[in-house]
Write an enzyme that holds these catalytic residues in place. Sequence first.
Site, PDB file in Angstrom:
ATOM      1  N   GLN A 131       0.850  -0.982  -0.065  1.00  0.00           N
ATOM      2  CA  GLN A 131      -0.267  -0.017   0.024  1.00  0.00           C
ATOM      3  C   GLN A 131       0.925   1.078   0.026  1.00  0.00           C
ATOM      4  OE1 GLN A 131      -3.079  -0.074   2.982  1.00  0.00           O
ATOM      5  NE2 GLN A 131      -3.901   1.774   2.465  1.00  0.00           N
TER       6      GLN A 131
ATOM      7  N   ARG B 139      -8.621   6.108  -7.809  1.00  0.00           N
ATOM      8  CA  ARG B 139      -9.515   6.812  -6.867  1.00  0.00           C
ATOM      9  C   ARG B 139      -9.248   8.106  -6.261  1.00  0.00           C
ATOM     10  NH1 ARG B 139      -9.596   3.459  -1.173  1.00  0.00           N
ATOM     11  NH2 ARG B 139      -7.509   3.638  -0.686  1.00  0.00           N
TER      12      ARG B 139
END
Length: 593
Positions: free
Chosen positions: A408, A498
Site C-alpha cells: 500500500q 480513486r
Amino acid sequence: MAALSPHVLVVFVAVLLLATATTTRCHRHGRHHRHAAKGDAVAAAAATLGVTDINAICRTTPHPDSCLASTAVHLDAAAEKLVASSISVQLLPPNILSVALASLRGALSAVSSLSPVLSSALSAPPPSSPPGASPLRRGAAQDCLELHAATLASLSRSASLLASPGEGLPSVRAHLAAALTNKATCLDGLAGASGPEMDGLLASLDDAYAHVTNSLSLVAGRGDSDGGGSAASFAAAVAKIIHHNRRLLEDIGDYSDNGGGDDDDDNNNDKTVVITVAKDGTGNYRTVGEAVAAAPNNSATRTVIRVKAGTYEENVEVPPYKTNIALVGDGRDATVITGSRSAADGWTTFRSATFDAFLTHAGVSGEGFMARDVTFRNTAGAAKGQAVALRVNADMAAAYRCGVDGHQDALYAHSFRQFYRECAVSGTVDLVFGNAAAVLQACALVAKNPVAGQSNVLTAQARGDPNEDTGFSVHNCTVAASPELLASAVSTRTFLGRPWRPYARAVVMDSYLGPLVDRAGWVDWPDAEAGRADTVYFGEYGNGGPGAATDGRVGWAGFHEMGYDEAAQFSVDSLISGDEWLAATSFPYDDDV
Ligand SMILES: *[C@@H]1O[C@H](CO)[C@@H](O)[C@H](O)[C@H]1NC(C)=O
Ligand SMILES: *[C@@H]1O[C@H](CO)[C@@H](O)[C@H](O)[C@H]1NC(C)=O
C-alpha cells in the site's frame, strides 16, 4: 566555455524576446510606453489601484476577507518591490500582480507567525493526554515542522518568481500547490490528535493558509476566458517562443560540443562531485545515508552518488539543503535500498518512506533530484497498511529505469513536478499517490496481492484545490499483474484510480491495460463528500489490451474518454513543463501524447 555560452545566450535571447513581446503587447493595447518607463508604469498602476479595484479583485478569491486584510497591510510594499525590481515585463496585469504580491506577503507573515505555535504544540508532548486522545503518530510533529519550513521557502520563492521575469507562472503555481499540499500532509499526520492546543493550532493553520489559497487563485488560469489579448495567453505565447529558442540553442550547443575540443567539457566536469557507495568497502562510504550527509550543502552543481550493486538496508532522507543530487545505481535488479517502516508500526505515511527527496529549498535553478538504475523498496508487507518505498517532494525531479516496490502507498509523488521514465512500480492499494504533477512514461505498473478483500488501486491523486496544476499522467505504460497475483485463487479487483481529494486528476493514455483492470476502471474514495465524482478529472486515451474497453466504465461526470486535445493537456510538456528542464537530465522523454 562551450558548456556555458548557450546558457548565457539563452538568457540574452530570452530577455530580447520578452522585450519584443512586451512591446508587441503594448502596441496591441494601443499604449506607447518607452521601455525605460515600464517599471514606473507598473508602480503607478499599483499606487493608483483604487479601493474599488482591490475589492473587485479580492472578490474573485476564495477568501475575500483575508485578501482585503493582506492588501490593507502589504499593498504599498508590493508596489515598492515592483519598482525595486525594475521589471519591464510581467505575466499578469499590474493591478492583479500587485494584489497577488500583497496576498503572498500576507501568506508569508501569517505562516511565519505560526512557527512558535507549531513548535509549542508539537515539540513537547502534553503533560496529560485528554481521555480518549491517541498519541501522535511517529514522525507527525517532525513532519509538520519540516513541511512548515518547506512552505515558507515555497512562499518566498513564489514571491520572487512573481516579481521577476523568467520561469513564470507555472513555477509559481507549482510552489503554491506544494505549500497547500504541505498543510494537508501535516493534517494527515495529526489525524486523531486532539486537545485545546491542537484545536487552536488547526484553526490558525486554516487562517494562515487561506492567504495561500488566495494567492494561488490570483495567479491561476487568469484571463483564460477573455480572449486573445489576455495575460494568460500572452504568457503562454512568450513561454513558447522561449522554449523554441532554447531548443535551437541547445542544438547549436550540441553541435559545437561534438565539433569542438574536449578541454571545455573537462572544465565543466571538474565541478561534478562523485561519491561512491559500496557495501564491501571499496567506495567512499558503505551506506547511502553517509554519502548523502557528505554531499555538499546547497550545491549549484551536480553531486553524483554512485551506489554499487548491493542491498542497502536503511532509511535515507535527502534534506532540503542537499540540492542537485543524482543517485546512480548499477541497475534496478542490482542496487536496492530497502526499509520497512509502516503505518501499522505507528509511523505517519509521510515518514514511512524508505527513501525520500525533500528538496523544497529556494534554489536558483536545477534544485531537482535525479535517480537512475536503483530500486527503492519497502518490505513491511500488505498487512502493515501504508508503507512508502519512495517519497518525492522536489521540483523537477526525474527517475529513469528505477524500481519502486512496496504494497500500500508504494510511490508517494507528494508535490511539485516529477517525471518517471521506464520505471517498474509495484504494489497494491494506492500504488502511486500524492499531489504532485507527475508523468509516468514507458513504465510498468505491477499489481501485487493485497490483503484479502482489498482491491488494488493504481493511482490515488490528491488535488485539493481546483487552481492547482497537479495530476498524474500514466503514459505509454503497461499495467499487469505480478506472478503471485496471477497465481492467486482469489479474484482481486484492480482499478486505475480513486480520488484521494475532491479535485483529483489522473489519466491513463497510450498504455497497455492487462485483463486485471476492472471494467468499472475507477472507484470511489471511501466516505468522500457527496459529489466528488463530479469534481474529479479521470481520463483515458488511446489505450489497448484486454482491460482497455471503456464500455463498462463508471458513469461519473468526472470521467472522460478523452480526445487528443484533452489528452495533450497531460503531456510531459503541458503537465510538468518538461521541455524546460528534462533535457538537462539526459533522460529520454517524449513530450507529446
Ligand atoms: C550541511 O548543513 C547541515 C544542516 O545545517 C549541517 O549539519 C552540516 O554540517 C552541513 N554540512 C556541510 C558539509 O557543511
Ligand atoms: C513507449 O514505451 C516503450 C517501452 O515500453 C519505449 O521503448 C518507447 O520508446 C516508448 N515510446 C514513447 C513514445 O514514449
